[in-house]
Design an enzyme around this catalytic site. Sequence first.
Site, PDB file in Angstrom:
ATOM      1  N   TYR A 114       0.851  25.747 -12.001  1.00  0.00           N
ATOM      2  CA  TYR A 114       0.395  27.151 -12.844  1.00  0.00           C
ATOM      3  C   TYR A 114      -1.038  26.974 -13.764  1.00  0.00           C
ATOM      4  O   TYR A 114      -0.902  26.055 -13.827  1.00  0.00           O
ATOM      5  CB  TYR A 114       1.750  27.474 -13.663  1.00  0.00           C
ATOM      6  CG  TYR A 114       2.951  27.749 -13.131  1.00  0.00           C
ATOM      7  CD1 TYR A 114       3.191  29.254 -12.872  1.00  0.00           C
ATOM      8  CD2 TYR A 114       4.137  26.739 -12.977  1.00  0.00           C
ATOM      9  CE1 TYR A 114       4.033  29.279 -13.068  1.00  0.00           C
ATOM     10  CE2 TYR A 114       5.540  26.974 -12.440  1.00  0.00           C
ATOM     11  CZ  TYR A 114       5.236  28.614 -12.525  1.00  0.00           C
ATOM     12  OH  TYR A 114       7.076  29.531 -11.975  1.00  0.00           O
ATOM     13  N   TYR A 153       7.599  22.562  -7.528  1.00  0.00           N
ATOM     14  CA  TYR A 153       6.280  21.445  -8.640  1.00  0.00           C
ATOM     15  C   TYR A 153       8.087  20.995  -9.521  1.00  0.00           C
ATOM     16  O   TYR A 153       9.069  21.083  -9.213  1.00  0.00           O
ATOM     17  CB  TYR A 153       5.384  22.515  -8.996  1.00  0.00           C
ATOM     18  CG  TYR A 153       6.516  23.575 -10.383  1.00  0.00           C
ATOM     19  CD1 TYR A 153       7.452  23.989 -11.308  1.00  0.00           C
ATOM     20  CD2 TYR A 153       6.942  24.828  -9.997  1.00  0.00           C
ATOM     21  CE1 TYR A 153       8.232  24.067 -11.839  1.00  0.00           C
ATOM     22  CE2 TYR A 153       6.900  25.863 -10.260  1.00  0.00           C
ATOM     23  CZ  TYR A 153       8.239  25.545 -11.756  1.00  0.00           C
ATOM     24  OH  TYR A 153       8.412  26.649 -12.353  1.00  0.00           O
ATOM     25  N   ARG A 163      11.711  21.919  -9.205  1.00  0.00           N
ATOM     26  CA  ARG A 163      11.942  24.029  -8.622  1.00  0.00           C
ATOM     27  C   ARG A 163      11.395  24.163  -7.290  1.00  0.00           C
ATOM     28  O   ARG A 163      10.090  23.158  -6.572  1.00  0.00           O
ATOM     29  CB  ARG A 163      10.924  24.285  -9.406  1.00  0.00           C
ATOM     30  CG  ARG A 163      11.310  24.409 -11.189  1.00  0.00           C
ATOM     31  CD  ARG A 163      13.069  24.507 -11.259  1.00  0.00           C
ATOM     32  NE  ARG A 163      13.515  25.291 -10.778  1.00  0.00           N
ATOM     33  CZ  ARG A 163      13.531  27.033 -10.821  1.00  0.00           C
ATOM     34  NH1 ARG A 163      12.850  27.395 -11.486  1.00  0.00           N
ATOM     35  NH2 ARG A 163      14.331  27.460 -10.609  1.00  0.00           N
ATOM     36  N   HIS A 166       9.112  28.973  -5.902  1.00  0.00           N
ATOM     37  CA  HIS A 166       9.997  31.016  -6.515  1.00  0.00           C
ATOM     38  C   HIS A 166       8.395  31.451  -7.406  1.00  0.00           C
ATOM     39  O   HIS A 166       7.567  30.503  -7.657  1.00  0.00           O
ATOM     40  CB  HIS A 166      11.167  30.239  -7.559  1.00  0.00           C
ATOM     41  CG  HIS A 166      10.416  29.891  -8.991  1.00  0.00           C
ATOM     42  ND1 HIS A 166       9.970  27.858  -8.798  1.00  0.00           N
ATOM     43  CD2 HIS A 166       9.463  30.361  -9.650  1.00  0.00           C
ATOM     44  CE1 HIS A 166       9.884  28.012  -9.693  1.00  0.00           C
ATOM     45  NE2 HIS A 166       9.608  29.229 -10.455  1.00  0.00           N
ATOM     46  N   HIS A 168       8.359  34.118 -10.227  1.00  0.00           N
ATOM     47  CA  HIS A 168       9.546  34.357 -11.216  1.00  0.00           C
ATOM     48  C   HIS A 168       9.254  36.511 -11.469  1.00  0.00           C
ATOM     49  O   HIS A 168       8.043  37.176 -11.449  1.00  0.00           O
ATOM     50  CB  HIS A 168       9.166  33.901 -13.231  1.00  0.00           C
ATOM     51  CG  HIS A 168       8.919  33.097 -13.146  1.00  0.00           C
ATOM     52  ND1 HIS A 168      10.261  32.457 -13.277  1.00  0.00           N
ATOM     53  CD2 HIS A 168       7.956  31.939 -12.183  1.00  0.00           C
ATOM     54  CE1 HIS A 168       9.753  31.005 -13.498  1.00  0.00           C
ATOM     55  NE2 HIS A 168       8.499  30.598 -13.191  1.00  0.00           N
TER      56      HIS A 168
HETATM   57 FE   FE2 Z   1       8.661  28.903 -12.204  1.00  0.00          FE
END
Ligand code: FE2
Length: 248
Positions: A114, A153, A163, A166, A168
């Site tokens: 991110y 990640y 995770r 995905h 959000h």
């Molecule tokens: Fe996330």
Amino acid sequence: MAIQPFAGGEGGFYARDRAWHPPVASPAYKSTTLRAPRHALLSLGQTRSELTGPAFGHDILNPLDNDLIRNFSQDGSDAIGQRLVVYGQIMDENARPVPNTLVEFWQANAGGRYRHKREGYIAALDPNFGGCGRAITDADGYYHFRTIKPGAYPWPNGGNDWRPAHIHFSVFGHAFAQRLITQMYFEGDPMIWQDPIALSIPDRTAVEQLIARLDRHNTTPMDTLAYRFDIVLRGRRSTFFENRVEGN
Ligand SMILES: [Fe+2]
């Protein structure tokens, strides 16, 4: 389950199915045990400002707002990664489309990183990928955006939890108080079934409702794959919204 009459409105009210959504505290998803309410919930009326605004129109959008491949480009290059179109329909509990609704999306880059100052993963940033975008649904409730497929990640939950890939999503509705937040996964990803967040949802069909389907009919040859992700705002088959675990 019987349909309850809804005074003053059209159609029926579909009561929430408590077995369809997760309990507010799911021990394998550790942070839920800290934020789950410990006392019975109170129902509070909404204020005038919560109910009356803001109203979003298509004219608030910039042309690249729904193009994550280009909307953060620093040098004119596209973001690195597998190129996708993600699209879908926002529907109410009676499968009626919800038009003119602001949909926002944010995600990690192709390496699972991110663009966030508290990010702790060592995967490299892509200088041409910001990871955020938005769209407003059309008259038939459809949104779409271009992006790259996010990477998986790691996150600090258990000793070695990762995770699944995905994206959000936030759906605003007609007022801030209606904002709903969820996550979209990708069809065929085995990591979904190892994820403490996805597995906090007890009903497998409810998890599958969060999985976007590969749509070969809407791919662009030599350019982008397509995935379809529909969102149901409420009712017995409501999409799971992580900011409304207690109900919406
Ligand atoms: Fe996330």
